[in-house]
Scaffold this motif. Structure first.
Motif, short mmCIF file in Angstrom:
data_model
loop_
_atom_site.label_atom_id
_atom_site.label_comp_id
_atom_site.label_asym_id
_atom_site.label_seq_id
_atom_site.Cartn_x
_atom_site.Cartn_y
_atom_site.Cartn_z
N ASP A 1 0.86 -1.19 0.00
CA ASP A 1 0.00 0.00 0.00
C ASP A 1 0.90 1.23 0.00
O ASP A 1 1.48 1.58 1.02
N SER A 2 1.00 1.88 -1.14
CA SER A 2 1.82 3.08 -1.26
C SER A 2 0.97 4.34 -1.30
O SER A 2 1.48 5.42 -1.62
N GLU A 3 -0.33 4.21 -0.98
CA GLU A 3 -1.25 5.34 -1.08
C GLU A 3 -1.55 5.98 0.28
O GLU A 3 -1.47 7.20 0.43
N SER A 4 -1.94 5.19 1.24
CA SER A 4 -2.33 5.72 2.54
C SER A 4 -1.16 6.42 3.22
O SER A 4 -0.03 5.92 3.22
N TRP A 5 -1.42 7.61 3.81
CA TRP A 5 -0.37 8.31 4.53
C TRP A 5 0.08 7.53 5.76
O TRP A 5 1.22 7.66 6.20
N LEU A 6 -0.82 6.74 6.33
CA LEU A 6 -0.49 5.93 7.50
C LEU A 6 -0.47 4.46 7.11
O LEU A 6 -1.09 3.61 7.73
N SER A 7 0.29 4.16 6.07
CA SER A 7 0.35 2.80 5.54
C SER A 7 1.12 1.88 6.47
O SER A 7 2.18 2.23 6.98
N TYR A 8 0.57 0.69 6.70
CA TYR A 8 1.27 -0.33 7.48
C TYR A 8 1.93 -1.37 6.58
O TYR A 8 2.58 -2.30 7.07
N ALA A 9 1.77 -1.23 5.26
CA ALA A 9 2.35 -2.19 4.32
C ALA A 9 3.05 -1.46 3.19
O ALA A 9 2.62 -1.48 2.04
N PRO A 10 4.17 -0.77 3.48
CA PRO A 10 4.91 -0.10 2.41
C PRO A 10 5.53 -1.07 1.42
O PRO A 10 5.94 -0.68 0.34
N VAL A 11 5.63 -2.34 1.80
CA VAL A 11 5.99 -3.43 0.90
C VAL A 11 5.00 -4.56 1.16
O VAL A 11 4.22 -4.52 2.11
N ASP A 12 4.99 -5.58 0.29
CA ASP A 12 4.13 -6.73 0.52
C ASP A 12 4.45 -7.33 1.89
O ASP A 12 5.63 -7.48 2.25
N ARG A 13 3.40 -7.68 2.62
CA ARG A 13 3.62 -8.16 3.98
C ARG A 13 2.75 -9.38 4.28
O ARG A 13 1.70 -9.58 3.65
N ILE A 14 3.18 -10.15 5.26
CA ILE A 14 2.33 -11.17 5.89
C ILE A 14 1.75 -10.54 7.14
O ILE A 14 2.47 -10.02 7.98
N ALA A 15 0.42 -10.54 7.23
CA ALA A 15 -0.26 -10.00 8.41
C ALA A 15 -0.47 -11.13 9.41
O ALA A 15 -0.95 -12.20 9.05
N ALA A 16 -0.12 -10.87 10.65
CA ALA A 16 -0.34 -11.82 11.74
C ALA A 16 -1.37 -11.22 12.68
O ALA A 16 -1.08 -10.28 13.42
N VAL A 17 -2.60 -11.75 12.63
CA VAL A 17 -3.71 -11.25 13.44
C VAL A 17 -3.79 -12.12 14.69
O VAL A 17 -4.13 -13.30 14.61
N MET A 18 -3.50 -11.54 15.86
CA MET A 18 -3.41 -12.29 17.10
C MET A 18 -4.59 -12.00 18.01
O MET A 18 -5.02 -10.86 18.11
N SER A 19 -5.08 -13.03 18.68
CA SER A 19 -6.19 -12.88 19.61
C SER A 19 -5.78 -13.34 21.00
O SER A 19 -5.34 -14.49 21.19
N PHE A 20 -5.93 -12.44 21.96
CA PHE A 20 -5.65 -12.73 23.36
C PHE A 20 -6.94 -12.63 24.16
O PHE A 20 -7.82 -11.83 23.85
N SER A 21 -7.04 -13.42 25.22
CA SER A 21 -8.12 -13.26 26.19
C SER A 21 -7.51 -12.65 27.43
O SER A 21 -6.62 -13.24 28.07
N GLN A 22 -7.96 -11.43 27.78
CA GLN A 22 -7.36 -10.68 28.89
C GLN A 22 -8.35 -10.52 30.03
O GLN A 22 -9.52 -10.19 29.80
#
Length: 494
Positions: A397-418
């Motif tokens: 994503d080279s468009e969003s000013w607050l991009s979290y993927a300036p290159v291709d990435r693997i997203a790791a979505v983590m779930s915790f029970s707190q």
């Protein structure tokens, strides 16, 4: 109170080429009598999905007008009232963020509640009210053989809200949802209504994508859709270090439209194995059945999922069911729309003493091994109950000013029970900062819609255009009308 929502076609829309569709029923998903509750202001307090973000507000109103003059004037009136009193405004839908990112402190919280969807099949686009939920989009597109190109992995959330956090899904090979938005109309802080696209007001377009509602109030959006398909899953288990190579091979095969991965989470074998699930279209794509909701397997899986809490044996059992039993039994073909037509409440634990907290990290494939090491060294030393991690692909994503993927990435979505205790919250904050430090070391990024535990310095290291974004926001919003807790905590002093 539990009324299932269904779409009904209303005939020709207001613009040539568009077919109008509207869904009936309350704007909340239903599953076995339970529903994701939209946070409602009580005694001047608004909260979010974490249950830990109780924030005082001035008032909360719901606007259900179609995206025309009546809605625009209602928003302008609320903005004028807020400006005169020096209060902020925020537009929201489910408000499912976890750190008050969709809550205006002491301000005017506006919830959009309108399911308008118009379809232009010739251009493979749908036009949607900013507050429409993904369940409504699926219900409108499915009878015509279409599907959202990218949406969040659950259907409860608002379409514009997804754009404003630039969330991603698990269709491949797409980037975040913002990559599929062609245009939108927005009420700027000045009250002016402008149309934004990659050629019209492109700077506002890119600031608003992943801009957390800080640039204005989106009215409607034109979004890309794709053909619905009948898909069949396949399963492959491997050493966790080999996941990026195997994932990339599936992505580049050209015949995988949906894919995701998992890692084992029991403490004795933490992040040692990976599972890749890929979906491919069969030859027979005729007579595709209507989109269904959660099936028996989803509900059964939710019980196993919750039984992991404090139970390492159950974590191992769940991994065995996913890697051995699931592939042996096979889910069989499913439609693309049925796979994404899933509510959050499928995994709701309904435990008043605990809360589910998400983390999300985005790592370049060639640093995935370093990511695994960092997680093995940081997470098990905490007090938190780790329940799941899902791996997805996110294109650059080279468009969003607050991009979290300036290159291709693997997203790791983590779930915790707190636990909902000060001790658990302090431990979560410590662990989060330790993880974010390790992510920064390997060039990875973290996601902003969750608990506000990272420091300002960590945010600046991860989002290098944050100060520029804050300065541009002040220029276009001199009275700082559009604010939320994300602004108050991180961006206000930049």
């Amino acid at each position: 109170m539990a009324i299932t929502r269904r779409a009904v076609l209303l005939g020709a829309g207001g613009a040539a080429g568009w077919i109008g569709a509207r869904t009936l029923g309350p704007h909340l998903p239903v599953l076995d009598g339970a529903r994701l509750q939209m946070p409602v202001a009580s005694d001047g307090i608004l909260n979010d999905a974490s249950g830990l973000s109780a924030t005082p507000i001035h008032r909360h109103i719901v606007l259900s007008q179609d995206p025309g003059d009546a809605l625009i004037e209602a928003i302008r009136s609320e903005m004028a009232d807020a400006r005169d009193a020096g209060r902020p405004v925020n537009i929201g839908a489910a408000r499912h963020s976890m750190g008050g990112q969709a809550i205006p402190r002491d301000g005017h919280a506006i919830t959009f509640d309108n399911g308008m969807v118009e379809i232009d099949s010739g251009r493979s686009l749908y036009r949607v009210h900013a507050g429409a939920r993904w369940s409504e989009v699926i219900a409108a597109l499915d009878p015509l053989g279409f599907s959202p190109a990218v949406m969040q992995s659950n259907h409860d959330f608002g379409v514009a809200a997804t754009f404003c956090v630039n969330a991603h899904g698990w269709p491949v090979p797409f980037g975040p949802m913002g990559a599929t938005v062609q245009a939108f109309r927005v009420i700027l802080p000045s009250g002016e209504v402008v149309r934004c696209s990659r050629t019209e007001n492109p700077e506002i377009f890119n600031m608003t994508m992943g801009g957390y509602g800080l640039t204005g109030a989106i009215i409607d959006m034109d979004v890309q859709m794709v053909a619905n398909q009948r898909l069949t899953p396949s399963f492959e288990t491997m050493a966790a270090e080999n996941f990026p190579t195997t994932f990339n091979r599936a992505l580049t095969s050209g015949d995988v439209p949906m894919a995701y991965g998992r890692l084992n989470v029991d403490r004795d074998n933490f992040f040692e194995e990976a599972l890749l699930i890929t979906y491919r279209a069969g030859e027979d794509q005729s007579d595709i059945p209507p989109a269904s909701g959660s099936g028996f397997m989803s509900r059964a899986a939710s019980y196993v999922y919750r039984a992991q809490l404090g139970n390492e044996a159950m974590k191992r059992f769940r991994w065995w069911t996913e890697t051995v039993v699931g592939p042996a039994l096979g889910d069989g073909p499913a439609t693309r729309n049925s796979l994404i037509n899933e509510p959050v409440v499928t995994l709701d634990d309904r435990n008043p003493h605990r809360t589910d907290i998400l983390h999300e990290y985005f790592v370049a494939p060639d640093r995935f091994g370093d990511f695994l090491v960092a997680c093995r060294e940081v997470i098990p030393s905490s007090y938190q109950e780790f329940l799941n991690v899902t791996l997805r692909y996110v294109a650059q994503d080279s468009e969003s000013w607050l991009s979290y993927a300036p290159v291709d990435r693997i997203a790791a979505v983590m779930s915790f029970s707190q636990e909902m205790t000060p001790r658990a919250e302090a431990d979560m904050a410590r662990m989060t900062r330790d993880l974010v430090d390790r992510m920064i070391e390997i060039g990875a990024s973290y996601y902003l819609p969750y608990r506000p535990h990272p420091t300002v310095d960590q945010l600046l290291a991860t989002y290098p255009r944050a100060a520029e974004f804050a300065a541009a926001k002040r220029e276009m919003d001199r009275d700082l009308i559009f604010r939320n807790n994300l602004w108050d905590i991180y961006l206000e002093d930049l």
